[in-house]
Design a protein around this motif. Structure first.
Motif, short mmCIF file in Angstrom:
data_model
loop_
_atom_site.label_atom_id
_atom_site.label_comp_id
_atom_site.label_asym_id
_atom_site.label_seq_id
_atom_site.Cartn_x
_atom_site.Cartn_y
_atom_site.Cartn_z
N LEU A 165 0.83 -1.21 0.00
CA LEU A 165 0.00 0.00 0.00
C LEU A 165 0.87 1.26 0.00
CD1 LEU A 165 -2.75 -1.08 2.57
CD2 LEU A 165 -2.99 -0.85 0.08
N VAL A 166 1.98 1.20 0.72
CA VAL A 166 2.90 2.35 0.73
C VAL A 166 3.46 2.60 -0.67
CG1 VAL A 166 5.12 3.19 1.59
CG2 VAL A 166 3.49 2.12 3.16
N ARG A 167 3.86 1.53 -1.37
CA ARG A 167 4.39 1.70 -2.73
C ARG A 167 3.31 2.22 -3.68
NH1 ARG A 167 7.21 -3.26 -1.60
NH2 ARG A 167 5.77 -4.50 -2.87
N ILE A 168 2.10 1.73 -3.53
CA ILE A 168 1.01 2.21 -4.38
C ILE A 168 0.77 3.69 -4.13
CG2 ILE A 168 -1.48 2.04 -4.78
CD1 ILE A 168 -1.26 -0.95 -4.28
N ALA A 169 0.77 4.10 -2.86
CA ALA A 169 0.54 5.51 -2.53
C ALA A 169 1.64 6.39 -3.10
CB ALA A 169 0.44 5.68 -1.02
N ARG A 170 2.88 5.94 -2.98
CA ARG A 170 3.99 6.74 -3.49
C ARG A 170 3.94 6.85 -5.01
NH1 ARG A 170 8.95 4.19 0.15
NH2 ARG A 170 8.47 5.32 2.10
N ARG A 171 3.69 5.74 -5.70
CA ARG A 171 3.61 5.77 -7.16
C ARG A 171 2.45 6.65 -7.62
NH1 ARG A 171 6.39 1.47 -9.64
NH2 ARG A 171 8.30 1.16 -8.44
N THR A 172 1.32 6.54 -6.94
CA THR A 172 0.15 7.33 -7.32
C THR A 172 0.42 8.81 -7.09
OG1 THR A 172 -1.30 5.49 -6.72
CG2 THR A 172 -2.32 7.65 -6.95
N SER A 173 1.07 9.14 -5.96
CA SER A 173 1.38 10.53 -5.66
C SER A 173 2.34 11.11 -6.69
CB SER A 173 1.99 10.63 -4.26
OG SER A 173 2.40 11.95 -3.98
N THR A 174 3.35 10.33 -7.07
CA THR A 174 4.31 10.80 -8.08
C THR A 174 3.62 11.02 -9.42
OG1 THR A 174 6.10 9.60 -6.98
CG2 THR A 174 6.44 10.22 -9.28
N ALA A 175 2.76 10.08 -9.79
CA ALA A 175 2.04 10.23 -11.06
C ALA A 175 1.12 11.43 -11.03
CB ALA A 175 1.25 8.97 -11.35
N ALA A 176 0.48 11.67 -9.89
CA ALA A 176 -0.43 12.81 -9.78
C ALA A 176 0.32 14.12 -9.89
CB ALA A 176 -1.20 12.73 -8.47
N ARG A 177 1.51 14.20 -9.26
CA ARG A 177 2.30 15.43 -9.36
C ARG A 177 2.75 15.69 -10.78
NH1 ARG A 177 4.68 13.58 -4.49
NH2 ARG A 177 6.49 12.81 -5.66
N GLY A 178 3.01 14.61 -11.52
CA GLY A 178 3.43 14.78 -12.90
C GLY A 178 2.31 15.23 -13.82
N GLN A 179 1.07 15.10 -13.38
CA GLN A 179 -0.07 15.49 -14.21
C GLN A 179 -0.81 16.71 -13.66
OE1 GLN A 179 -0.58 13.98 -17.10
NE2 GLN A 179 1.17 12.61 -16.68
N ARG A 180 -0.16 17.46 -12.75
CA ARG A 180 -0.85 18.60 -12.17
C ARG A 180 -1.18 19.67 -13.19
NH1 ARG A 180 2.50 20.44 -6.96
NH2 ARG A 180 4.20 20.06 -8.45
N HIS A 181 -0.44 19.70 -14.30
CA HIS A 181 -0.70 20.72 -15.30
C HIS A 181 -2.09 20.56 -15.92
CE1 HIS A 181 0.74 17.26 -17.63
NE2 HIS A 181 0.03 17.75 -18.63
N LEU A 182 -2.64 19.33 -15.83
CA LEU A 182 -3.98 19.13 -16.39
C LEU A 182 -5.04 19.88 -15.60
CD1 LEU A 182 -3.82 15.30 -17.15
CD2 LEU A 182 -3.53 17.21 -18.75
N LEU A 183 -4.71 20.23 -14.34
CA LEU A 183 -5.67 20.93 -13.50
C LEU A 183 -5.47 22.44 -13.51
CD1 LEU A 183 -5.66 18.50 -10.41
CD2 LEU A 183 -7.22 18.53 -12.37
N ALA A 184 -4.48 22.92 -14.23
CA ALA A 184 -4.23 24.37 -14.28
C ALA A 184 -5.39 25.06 -15.02
CB ALA A 184 -2.91 24.65 -14.97
N TRP A 185 -6.15 25.90 -14.33
CA TRP A 185 -7.37 26.47 -14.92
C TRP A 185 -7.07 27.41 -16.06
CZ3 TRP A 185 -8.19 31.71 -14.89
CH2 TRP A 185 -7.38 32.48 -14.03
N ARG A 186 -5.85 28.03 -16.10
CA ARG A 186 -5.53 28.96 -17.19
C ARG A 186 -5.42 28.26 -18.52
NH1 ARG A 186 -2.28 30.65 -12.91
NH2 ARG A 186 -2.70 32.78 -12.15
N ASP A 187 -5.15 26.95 -18.51
CA ASP A 187 -5.01 26.21 -19.77
C ASP A 187 -6.33 25.69 -20.31
OD1 ASP A 187 -2.28 26.59 -19.62
OD2 ASP A 187 -1.93 24.70 -18.54
N TRP A 188 -7.43 25.92 -19.57
CA TRP A 188 -8.72 25.43 -19.99
C TRP A 188 -9.44 26.54 -20.79
CZ3 TRP A 188 -11.40 20.74 -18.39
CH2 TRP A 188 -10.57 19.84 -17.70
N HIS A 189 -10.10 26.15 -21.86
CA HIS A 189 -10.81 27.13 -22.71
C HIS A 189 -12.23 26.63 -22.99
CE1 HIS A 189 -6.92 29.05 -23.40
NE2 HIS A 189 -6.44 27.83 -23.68
N TRP A 190 -13.08 27.57 -23.40
CA TRP A 190 -14.46 27.22 -23.73
C TRP A 190 -14.50 26.33 -24.96
CZ3 TRP A 190 -19.00 26.95 -21.65
CH2 TRP A 190 -20.15 26.83 -22.47
#
Length: 480
Positions: free
Chosen positions: A455-480
């Protein structure tokens, strides 16, 4: 017929320098990480506690084939008569010392019923003795712990059925006979155990044939055929001695009752082969996917990624054990009684706990695996430990609708989730005693111990992957 000699059974692997000392195969693995001694103590305690729990759990009355084997042994030892029981007497004969103790005690059955538990404990001790100097001790301890508390063994050590004898003798025998660096007598004893185990369950000679074929092609030696021949001679000799017919078989004309299933009531090997394979692998009440999920994990890939801690021995024995299981599937799939009768789980496939638990132990230590692989391992461990707990605590819980009216609706217990022994406790929810609740708590502790690093390894891998995809949540990059 004698088994192959030490020099015949296993040559040095190709590519190994000539003259390399044989002791290299027995070099101890590198020391573990800090805290490894504490983990070792905890795991040894859990293994010992699991065996004690199996020993002190009250035994139900002997039933079915187990009771038949017991009375055949009594008939031979006390009345000096050979029973017409269709099952082999090879396995029961090794319970003779327990019968002697039981006669002195005044109740042979109470003592003899401990036979399968004793066989299992001796099998664990033999596996530990064979692998302790050849593999990572953490992997070995996880393997043994999973066999005790992450397999369906609890359902099999409570009676006198013959599957434990075959599983332990063939499984440990193959390990002893094929490990690198073992001595002549160890290998000879291994092959003798294999022959005895196969003769105890004659249909398994098909599975042994597949294993022998793998060994012959891998080593380019035909001497392994002598093992297959020895097993066949022993099977024929027992049939000739007991029935006067060397080709006697209790399977050919044996048929079950007629039920709602379209292929019921026909004797022998009358079940459609593809349907038998599908049922053995995937049915909710008997399927190996649910009862031995470790079989379906990519253990060879994990060993390639992480490295085999035993220099190829783990990969080799896992292959041989899995091939033997495949042979069992092939031989039982066309038989009308593939499900093993009124029994908890896939009775004829107890042997599968060996490769399944070894695969789980390897995958639990696969630190380089991805998140999806870890999730697959997590699911397999959850199923395995739950199955182990279920077989001990709820093993006698039966949906009697499956067995009424001459087993008319028996298929409900084989194929539907609601009547599967794995899920029935959630449907009927029986009342539990204090010791049963304590046993479930013990299995929960084992589960937590095994999966916490995962579970610790899963949490670490998931956290790393999530940090690598944070740009998908940047609201300035979203358009109508």
């Amino acid at each position: 017929m004698s088994a192959p000699s030490a020099s015949d059974v296993r040559d040095e692997p190709e590519g190994q320098p000539e003259g390399q000392p044989e002791a290299d195969a027995r070099q101890p693995p590198p020391p573990g990480p800090p805290g490894g001694k504490t983990a070792a103590v905890v795991e040894r305690i859990l293994i010992a506690a699991g065996l004690v729990l199996l020993a002190v759990t009250p035994r139900p009355p002997m039933m079915g084939d187990g009771l038949a084997r017991y009375w055949a042994l009594i008939q031979l030892l006390e009345r000096h008569q050979i029973s017409e029981l269709p099952y082999s007497l090879i396995g029961p004969l090794f319970a003779t010392p327990l019968w002697a103790v039981g006669r002195w005690y005044g109740n042979p059955q109470v003592v003899v019923v401990q036979y399968n538990l004793l066989l299992f404990a001796l099998g664990l001790a033999a596996i530990h003795a064979l692998l302790r100097d050849r593999t990572d001790p953490r992997l070995l301890r996880r393997f043994l712990l999973l066999l005790v508390a992450g397999s369906m063994i609890a359902a099999h050590v409570q009676d006198f059925y013959g599957e434990v004898f075959t599983a332990m003798t063939v499984g440990v025998g193959l390990l002893a006979a094929t490990l690198t660096g073992t001595g002549r007598w160890t290998r000879l004893a291994g092959w003798v155990a294999v022959v005895l185990g196969v003769a105890n369950t004659p249909p398994t000679i098909v599975a042994l044939g597949l294993v022998v074929a793998v060994l012959c092609f891998r080593e380019r030696r035909i001497r392994y055929l002598s093992v297959l021949l020895a097993a066949a001679i022993l099977i024929i000799a027992e049939a000739w001695l007991r029935f006067g017919d060397p080709l006697h078989s209790s399977y050919a004309n044996n048929g079950g009752g007629e039920t709602v299933m379209p292929y019921s009531g026909e004797p022998g090997f009358s079940y459609p082969f593809p349907l038998g394979v599908a049922a053995i692998l995937f049915s909710f009440g008997k399927g190996l996917l649910w009862f031995t999920p470790g079989l379906f994990l990519p253990v060879r890939r994990r060993l390639r990624e992480e490295g085999d801690p035993a220099g190829g021995d783990i990969r080799s024995i896992c292959l041989l054990w899995t091939v033997f299981v495949a042979g069992l599937v092939l031989v039982y799939a066309p038989w009308w009684g593939w499900y093993g009768g009124m029994y908890w789980g896939p009775r004829f496939f107890l042997f599968a706990i060996l490769p399944a638990c070894l695969a789980l132990a390897v995958c639990l230590g696969a630190e380089r695996a991805g998140v999806l692989a870890h999730l697959g391992t997590l699911g397999a461990v959850l199923l395995s430990v739950w199955g182990a707990a279920n077989s001990l605590v709820y093993g006698q819980l039966r949906p009697w609708i499956c067995y009424e009216n001459n087993w008319r609706l028996e298929a409900l217990c084989h194929f539907t989730p609601e009547y599967s022994p794995l899920w029935l406790p959630f449907v009927e929810t029986p009342a539990l005693t204090g010791p049963q609740r304590a046993a479930l708590a013990g299995y929960a502790l084992v589960l937590l111990w095994l999966v916490a690093p995962l579970l610790v390894r899963i949490a670490r891998r998931t956290s790393t992957a999530a940090r690598g995809q944070r740009h998908l949540l940047a609201w300035r990059d979203w358009h109508w």
